[in-house]
Scaffold this active site. Structure first.
Site, mmCIF file in Angstrom:
data_model
loop_
_atom_site.group_PDB
_atom_site.id
_atom_site.type_symbol
_atom_site.label_atom_id
_atom_site.label_comp_id
_atom_site.label_asym_id
_atom_site.label_seq_id
_atom_site.Cartn_x
_atom_site.Cartn_y
_atom_site.Cartn_z
ATOM 1 N N TYR A 1 45.005 37.713 54.448
ATOM 2 C CA TYR A 1 44.670 39.045 53.955
ATOM 3 C C TYR A 1 45.656 40.065 54.531
ATOM 4 O O TYR A 1 46.185 40.909 53.800
ATOM 5 C CB TYR A 1 43.239 39.393 54.355
ATOM 6 C CG TYR A 1 42.737 40.720 53.822
ATOM 7 C CD1 TYR A 1 42.737 40.992 52.467
ATOM 8 C CD2 TYR A 1 42.229 41.690 54.689
ATOM 9 C CE1 TYR A 1 42.261 42.199 51.974
ATOM 10 C CE2 TYR A 1 41.744 42.894 54.204
ATOM 11 C CZ TYR A 1 41.770 43.145 52.852
ATOM 12 O OH TYR A 1 41.299 44.349 52.367
ATOM 13 N N LYS B 1 48.422 42.577 52.604
ATOM 14 C CA LYS B 1 48.396 44.030 52.772
ATOM 15 C C LYS B 1 49.646 44.550 53.475
ATOM 16 O O LYS B 1 50.186 45.595 53.089
ATOM 17 C CB LYS B 1 47.138 44.443 53.548
ATOM 18 C CG LYS B 1 45.837 44.227 52.777
ATOM 19 C CD LYS B 1 45.811 45.002 51.465
ATOM 20 C CE LYS B 1 44.465 44.914 50.763
ATOM 21 N NZ LYS B 1 44.467 45.631 49.468
ATOM 22 N N THR C 1 30.787 49.364 49.835
ATOM 23 C CA THR C 1 31.074 49.040 48.440
ATOM 24 C C THR C 1 30.560 47.662 48.042
ATOM 25 O O THR C 1 30.752 47.241 46.902
ATOM 26 C CB THR C 1 32.590 49.058 48.195
ATOM 27 O OG1 THR C 1 33.203 48.087 49.060
ATOM 28 C CG2 THR C 1 33.175 50.432 48.468
ATOM 29 N N ASN D 1 44.723 48.888 42.446
ATOM 30 C CA ASN D 1 43.484 48.750 43.207
ATOM 31 C C ASN D 1 42.967 47.319 43.268
ATOM 32 O O ASN D 1 42.341 46.924 44.258
ATOM 33 C CB ASN D 1 42.410 49.643 42.580
ATOM 34 C CG ASN D 1 41.021 49.326 43.094
ATOM 35 O OD1 ASN D 1 40.671 49.610 44.238
ATOM 36 N ND2 ASN D 1 40.203 48.696 42.243
ATOM 37 N N SER E 1 45.326 50.050 49.839
ATOM 38 C CA SER E 1 45.583 49.047 50.864
ATOM 39 C C SER E 1 44.350 48.959 51.748
ATOM 40 O O SER E 1 43.222 48.873 51.259
ATOM 41 C CB SER E 1 46.843 49.398 51.656
ATOM 42 O OG SER E 1 47.133 48.414 52.626
ATOM 43 N N ASP F 1 43.795 39.992 34.262
ATOM 44 C CA ASP F 1 43.806 39.320 35.557
ATOM 45 C C ASP F 1 45.196 39.582 36.126
ATOM 46 O O ASP F 1 46.202 39.133 35.556
ATOM 47 C CB ASP F 1 43.564 37.813 35.376
ATOM 48 C CG ASP F 1 43.595 37.042 36.686
ATOM 49 O OD1 ASP F 1 44.173 37.557 37.673
ATOM 50 O OD2 ASP F 1 43.077 35.915 36.724
#
Length: 277
Positions: free
Chosen positions: A149, A153, A184, A84, A135, A57
Site C-alpha cells: 500500500y 502511495k 468512510t 480517487n 493519496s 475499472d
C-alpha cells in the site's frame, strides 16, 4: 467557486461518493466513474444530466483513456480531475500473492497515472485546470504490514510532485490530498488483508490482522474532508499537499523529521564520495 465541472474516479463509495454528493448539491456537474452503473443509480435519479456516468475499472489502462476522452467530449470543459479510485492492501510483503501485488500497483498507481495522462491533453487545450490525487498519510509515513500500500502511495506522490512542475507552465495546478483515517467504511469496503504466515505472528507486521475483526478508531469526518478538498480548488496557486486530520499531521511531521535527521547526520560521509574529495 460553483458551476464547475469535475471528473472523479470511483464515486460509488468513500471520498469519491462524498465529493460527488457535495458537488451536485451545490450545483456543479460531475463526470464520475463506477465499476457498476447501478452503484450510483440513486444519484443519477436525483440529479439527472448534471451527473455523467462512465463504467470503468482503472486497471484497464486503455479503457481509462476512452472514458476520460468520452467525458470531455460529452461535457466540454472539465475544470477539476480527481484520481480517487483505490483500495488498501495490508499484510507483510512475504504474505502477499503475486496477483495481490499486481492488482494493488495497477489500481492505486498505474490507474492514477493513466487517468492523469489521459486528462492532460484536454487540460492543456482548454488552457488549464486542476488535478487532484487522493493519496493518504501512507504516502508520507510507512508502517509494517502495509508495504505494498505504501509502495503504491509513495509512487503516485513522486509522480504527482514531478508532474506539478511539468504542467505548471500550462496553467494546470496539482494537489496531493493526505487524509488520515476517516469514517468512510474503508476497513469494511476498501481493505484487503493477506493470509497470515505463522512466522510473522507477534511481529509488527501482524498488527494489521486485527482489521479482520474490528475497525481501528478514526477521527476524520469524510464530509469535512471532502469540503476541504473542494475548497482547495479556489486556492491560487494550488497547494501541492493538503494534509487533513490530526492523525495525518502528526504521523507525517514525525516521519519527515526523522527522515531529515537521518539524512543530515550523513553530511560529511556524503561529501567523501565526491570526485577529488
Amino acid at each position: 467557486m460553483t458551476d464547475q465541472t469535475w471528473f472523479i474516479t470511483g464515486i460509488s463509495s468513500g471520498f469519491g461518493r462524498e465529493l460527488t454528493e457535495q458537488l451536485l448539491r451545490r450545483g456543479d456537474r460531475v463526470a464520475g466513474t463506477v465499476r457498476r452503473e447501478s452503484a450510483a443509480g440513486d444519484l443519477a435519479g436525483r440529479y439527472g444530466d448534471r451527473l455523467w456516468l462512465g463504467r470503468l475499472d482503472v486497471t484497464d489502462l486503455s479503457r481509462v483513456r476512452e472514458v476520460v476522452d468520452a467525458a470531455f467530449a460529452a461535457l466540454g470543459r472539465i475544470d477539476v480531475v480527481v484520481a480517487n479510485a483505490g483500495y488498501g492492501l495490508f499484510g507483510a510483503a512475504e504474505e502477499l500473492t503475486d496477483e495481490q501485488v499486481r492488482d494493488q500497483i495497477a489500481t492505486n498507481l498505474l490507474g492514477s497515472i493513466q487517468t492523469v495522462r489521459a486528462a492532460l491533453p484536454h487540460l492543456r487545450a482548454q488552457g488549464g485546470g486542476r488535478l487532484i490525487q487522493i493519496s493518504s498519510v501512507a504516502g508520507l509515513a510507512a508502517h509494517a504490514g502495509a508495504s505494498l500500500y505504501h509502495a503504491s502511495k509513495w509512487g503516485v506522490e513522486g509522480f504527482m510532485e514531478a508532474l506539478a512542475a511539468e504542467v505548471a507552465p500550462f496553467g494546470i495546478g496539482v494537489t496531493i490530498v493526505e487524509p488520515g483515517g476517516a469514517r468512510t467504511g474503508f476497513v469494511r469496503e476498501g481493505l484487503r488483508i493477506a493470509e497470515p504466515l505463522p512466522a510473522y505472528a507477534g511481529t509488527p507486521a501482524a498488527m494489521v490482522q486485527a482489521f479482520r475483526t474490528r475497525e481501528a478508531p478514526v477521527v476524520g469526518d469524510p464530509r469535512r474532508i471532502a469540503g476541504r478538498i473542494i475548497a482547495s480548488v479556489d486556492r491560487r496557486p494550488a497547494p501541492l499537499r493538503l494534509v487533513l486530520g490530526t492523525d495525518s499531521y502528526g504521523a507525517a511531521t514525525a516521519a519527515l523529521r526523522q527522515r531529515l535527521a537521518d539524512v543530515e547526520a550523513q553530511g560529511s560521509e556524503a561529501a567523501w564520495t565526491d570526485a577529488g574529495a
